[in-house]
Design an enzyme around this catalytic site. Structure first.
Site, PDB file in Angstrom:
ATOM      1  N   LYS A 131      -5.009   6.041   8.019  1.00 50.06           N
ATOM      2  CA  LYS A 131      -5.895   6.420   6.900  1.00 50.06           C
ATOM      3  C   LYS A 131      -6.757   7.597   7.352  1.00 50.06           C
ATOM      4  O   LYS A 131      -7.541   7.470   8.302  1.00 50.06           O
ATOM      5  CB  LYS A 131      -6.758   5.219   6.511  1.00 50.06           C
ATOM      6  CG  LYS A 131      -7.611   5.466   5.275  1.00 50.06           C
ATOM      7  CD  LYS A 131      -8.241   4.157   4.809  1.00 50.06           C
ATOM      8  CE  LYS A 131      -9.331   4.396   3.780  1.00 50.06           C
ATOM      9  NZ  LYS A 131      -8.865   4.998   2.518  1.00 50.06           N
ATOM     10  N   SER A 168     -12.753  -3.499   0.311  1.00 47.97           N
ATOM     11  CA  SER A 168     -13.062  -2.933   1.634  1.00 47.97           C
ATOM     12  C   SER A 168     -14.567  -2.761   1.779  1.00 47.97           C
ATOM     13  O   SER A 168     -15.212  -2.233   0.875  1.00 47.97           O
ATOM     14  CB  SER A 168     -12.437  -1.541   1.773  1.00 47.97           C
ATOM     15  OG  SER A 168     -11.091  -1.582   1.442  1.00 47.97           O
ATOM     16  N   ARG A 199       0.895  -1.183   0.000  1.00 49.06           N
ATOM     17  CA  ARG A 199       0.000   0.000   0.000  1.00 49.06           C
ATOM     18  C   ARG A 199       0.920   1.216   0.000  1.00 49.06           C
ATOM     19  O   ARG A 199       1.334   1.701   1.035  1.00 49.06           O
ATOM     20  CB  ARG A 199      -0.902  -0.025   1.235  1.00 49.06           C
ATOM     21  CG  ARG A 199      -1.884   1.142   1.316  1.00 49.06           C
ATOM     22  CD  ARG A 199      -2.792   0.978   2.519  1.00 49.06           C
ATOM     23  NE  ARG A 199      -3.728   2.072   2.659  1.00 49.06           N
ATOM     24  CZ  ARG A 199      -3.485   3.185   3.345  1.00 49.06           C
ATOM     25  NH1 ARG A 199      -2.318   3.364   3.947  1.00 49.06           N
ATOM     26  NH2 ARG A 199      -4.405   4.124   3.439  1.00 49.06           N
TER      27      ARG A 199
HETATM   28  C1  LIG Z   1      -7.020  -5.676   3.894  1.00 48.21           C
HETATM   29  C2  LIG Z   1      -7.417  -4.284   3.602  1.00 48.21           C
HETATM   30  N1  LIG Z   1      -8.612  -3.854   3.965  1.00 48.21           N
HETATM   31  C3  LIG Z   1      -8.985  -2.585   3.700  1.00 48.21           C
HETATM   32  C4  LIG Z   1      -8.135  -1.720   3.056  1.00 48.21           C
HETATM   33  C5  LIG Z   1      -8.540  -0.324   2.689  1.00 48.21           C
HETATM   34  O1  LIG Z   1      -8.638  -0.199   1.273  1.00 48.21           O
HETATM   35  P1  LIG Z   1      -9.295   1.135   0.656  1.00 48.21           P
HETATM   36  O2  LIG Z   1     -10.639   1.249   1.242  1.00 48.21           O
HETATM   37  O3  LIG Z   1      -9.176   1.094  -0.799  1.00 48.21           O
HETATM   38  O4  LIG Z   1      -8.369   2.271   1.230  1.00 48.21           O
HETATM   39  P2  LIG Z   1      -6.837   2.493   0.879  1.00 48.21           P
HETATM   40  O5  LIG Z   1      -6.048   1.407   1.513  1.00 48.21           O
HETATM   41  O6  LIG Z   1      -6.685   2.464  -0.611  1.00 48.21           O
HETATM   42  O7  LIG Z   1      -6.525   3.814   1.470  1.00 48.21           O
HETATM   43  C6  LIG Z   1      -6.876  -2.203   2.695  1.00 48.21           C
HETATM   44  N2  LIG Z   1      -5.988  -1.434   2.064  1.00 48.21           N
HETATM   45  N3  LIG Z   1      -6.542  -3.483   2.980  1.00 48.21           N
HETATM   46  C1  LIG Z   2      -5.994   1.108   5.081  1.00 54.52           C
HETATM   47  C2  LIG Z   2      -7.023   1.150   6.123  1.00 54.52           C
HETATM   48  N1  LIG Z   2      -8.316   0.885   5.828  1.00 54.52           N
HETATM   49  C3  LIG Z   2      -9.106   0.964   6.871  1.00 54.52           C
HETATM   50  S1  LIG Z   2      -8.279   1.384   8.254  1.00 54.52           S
HETATM   51  C4  LIG Z   2      -6.818   1.421   7.431  1.00 54.52           C
HETATM   52  C5  LIG Z   2      -5.512   1.765   8.067  1.00 54.52           C
HETATM   53  C6  LIG Z   2      -4.996   0.661   8.907  1.00 54.52           C
HETATM   54  O1  LIG Z   2      -3.759   1.042   9.417  1.00 54.52           O
HETATM   55  P1  LIG Z   2      -3.335   0.750  10.916  1.00 54.52           P
HETATM   56  O2  LIG Z   2      -3.168  -0.725  11.027  1.00 54.52           O
HETATM   57  O3  LIG Z   2      -2.038   1.489  11.077  1.00 54.52           O
HETATM   58  O4  LIG Z   2      -4.416   1.301  11.795  1.00 54.52           O
END
Ligand SMILES: Cc1ncc(COP(=O)(O)OP(=O)(O)O)c(N)n1
Ligand SMILES: Cc1ncsc1CCOP(=O)(O)O
Ligand SMILES: [Mg+2]
Length: 491
Positions: free
Chosen positions: A413, A384, A315
């Site tokens: 995020k 998601s 990511r």
């Molecule tokens: C395993 C997993 N779950 C949720 C997310 C979040 O994806 P998304 O909603 O597209 O947000 P971003 O990661 O793109 O900011 C994830 N990355 N992984």
């Molecule tokens: C990518 C994403 N999607 C929902 S929460 C999140 C961030 C998760 O990061 P952390 O494990 O540091 O809380």
């Protein structure tokens, strides 16, 4: 109408589901090299189909050729009968002489290395004998038999007396009326598996049985075990049906569908099929955090795997495409050498170019059905979901898993709504897909997440708890141990 598609193990063939592994290390190219140049030869997975020709090209030999081509497998064709057929029905059948069918088989088998034989229309007992004689004589790894035991008209074409000779059996439920799901039942001689997917509403279903069987044969020819081959074949048929669901070919009740949907299924090694347990400890990278601790993405990924991460997602929101691609290629190679699947966040192009195992998308990213048509049936797609409605849609659109959160508040995020443990449970209960929880999760609260009472909650996805730690491998080990403890308490 229920069609039985069956896979026998005969004493002469030995174990059905262990075709020889392929030695090729590149995408298949369809250039045949003569036997004299054996040392230069690139092995192409090869299915020989023994079936009837369908002039409408929706089923039979034509479907087998298209399915194998779409799945990157060479297909040779032994024609048993020529049918005059269209979307309305079968207007005529011309059965070829048995000795000429035998001659075709000899031509193919004496010259080419066939991995799997797939049979369709075998219009006489004599033809079956000819087939058995040929496969006894030449070594093939597996035989996929597709006898239409019950015709679409409802006529029984093969009686129940043939059933005891079959050892692996897949019973298709796609034609059952009034069901939201297409449920197939697979029996491998020991266990029974229910394979379900959302039913695709379309008139274009002519040739699904032939396509399913030849796709299974194609995946077996690539070296996949039987259950994985069946799962991927089912996904391929679903994706092809979905892609061609609005096509208008012919005026009859059942039109053909589009096998050659814009799939790119071309990879260096046979993929390991996705398992829900892969989601147990999901490491999601963040180069900002890794930079802060003075390590590269590849060092961070290596350390997470060393600590017990079971799946990795890159990511990388701030990298330029070129930089992202280079890092992705290196990480794909590291992960594959350790047998750990690796997905790319958001970027289908980077996933394709780096041969990653799949993509994770959010609700505002590219739609899952489109990602599937670009990536093909073998890749892993995660989506998601924050609500039960999204979770249901994820299943209908053909995702492989759900990432649900933020379960707890997070700084990783921005502007991300927190759904809490109750929201997580609602998402889990609304879908048949495996779910991984994400958002503010670390060693101290992982247990509370795993205590959520939902059988499809498979694990946790974490960013900062791993990559904002000084030592990624120790942080991963600690989280892994806590998750294990939580699972022990749960059972
Ligand atoms: C395993 C997993 N779950 C949720 C997310 C979040 O994806 P998304 O909603 O597209 O947000 P971003 O990661 O793109 O900011 C994830 N990355 N992984
Ligand atoms: C990518 C994403 N999607 C929902 S929460 C999140 C961030 C998760 O990061 P952390 O494990 O540091 O809380
Ligand atoms: Mg996204």
């Amino acid at each position: 109408m229920l069609h039985f598609r069956t896979f026998p193990v005969t004493p002469t063939l030995g174990k059905l589901c262990s075709p020889r592994p392929l030695k090729s290390s590149n995408c298949p190219r369809f250039s045949m090299v003569s036997r004299e140049n054996d040392d230069q030869k690139m092995k192409i997975p090869h299915v020989m189909t023994v079936a009837g020709s369908d002039s409408g090209a929706g089923a039979g030999i034509q479907a087998d050729l298209k399915a194998c081509a779409a799945l990157g497998v060479y297909c040779s064709t032994v024609i048993t009968a020529v049918t005059a057929q269209n979307t309305v029905g079968v207007q005529g059948v011309n059965i070829l002489p048995e000795d000429f069918v035998a001659e075709q088989m000899k031509s193919v088998l004496s010259d080419m290395e066939v991995d799997v034989v797939k049979t369709g229309m075998l219009p006489s007992v004599g033809m079956v004998k000819v087939l058995l004689q040929s496969i006894k004589e030449y070594s093939v790894q597996a035989l996929v038999v597709d006898p239409v035991m019950v015709a679409t008209s409802g006529d029984v074409l093969a009686g129940s007396s043939v059933l005891p000779v079959f050892r692996n059996v897949l019973v298709k439920g796609g034609d059952l009326p009034a069901s939201m799901d297409a449920i197939d039942v697979f029996y491998d001689g020991e266990n029974v598996y229910e394979l379900s997917s959302a039913r695709i509403s379309t008139r274009n279903t002519h040739g699904t049985g032939c396509t399913l069987a030849s796709s299974i044969a194609a995946e077996l020819a690539k070296g996949l075990p039987m259950l994985s081959a069946v799962k991927i074949a089912k996904k391929f048929v679903d994706a092809a049906l979905n892609y061609g669901k609005d096509m208008a070919i012919g005026r009859g009740r059942h039109g053909p569908f589009d096998h050659l949907l814009k799939l790119k299924v071309c990879r260096s090694v046979a993929p390991r099929a996705f398992s829900p347990s892969d989601l147990f400890l999901y490491a999601v990278t963040d180069s900002g955090m890794n930079e802060k601790w003075g390590r590269s993405i590849t060092e961070a990924v290596k350390a997470a795997i060393e600590g017990g991460a079971t799946i990795v997602q890159l990511r990388e929101k701030n990298l330029e495409t070129r930089e992202f691609l280079e890092a992705a290629k290196e990480c794909v190679s590291i992960c594959h050498s350790k047998g750990v699947p690796i997905l790319i966040n958001d970027r289908v192009d980077v996933a394709l170019a780096s041969d990653a195992d799949g993509v994770h998308v959010g609700q505002s990213d590219m739609p899952v059905s489109l990602v599937r048509s670009l990536l093909g049936p073998e890749k892993i797609i995660g989506i998601s979901c924050k609500t039960p409605e999204q979770a249901h849609e994820a299943w209908v659109n053909g995702a492989d898993y759900i990432g649900s959160g933020g379960v707890f508040p997070t700084n990783t995020k921005a502007n991300n709504r927190t759904i809490g443990l109750d929201g997580l449970k609602e998402v889990c209960l609304a879908s048949k897909l495996p779910v991984v929880a994400i958002g503010g999760i670390g060693a101290s609260n992982a247990q509370s997440v795993m205590e959520v009472d939902a059988p499809n909650l498979e694990g946790v996805a974490v960013v900062s708890a791993l990559f904002n730690a000084e030592c990624v491998s120790s942080a991963t080990k600690q989280l892994h141990a806590n998750l294990k403890q939580a699972v022990r308490t749960r059972s």
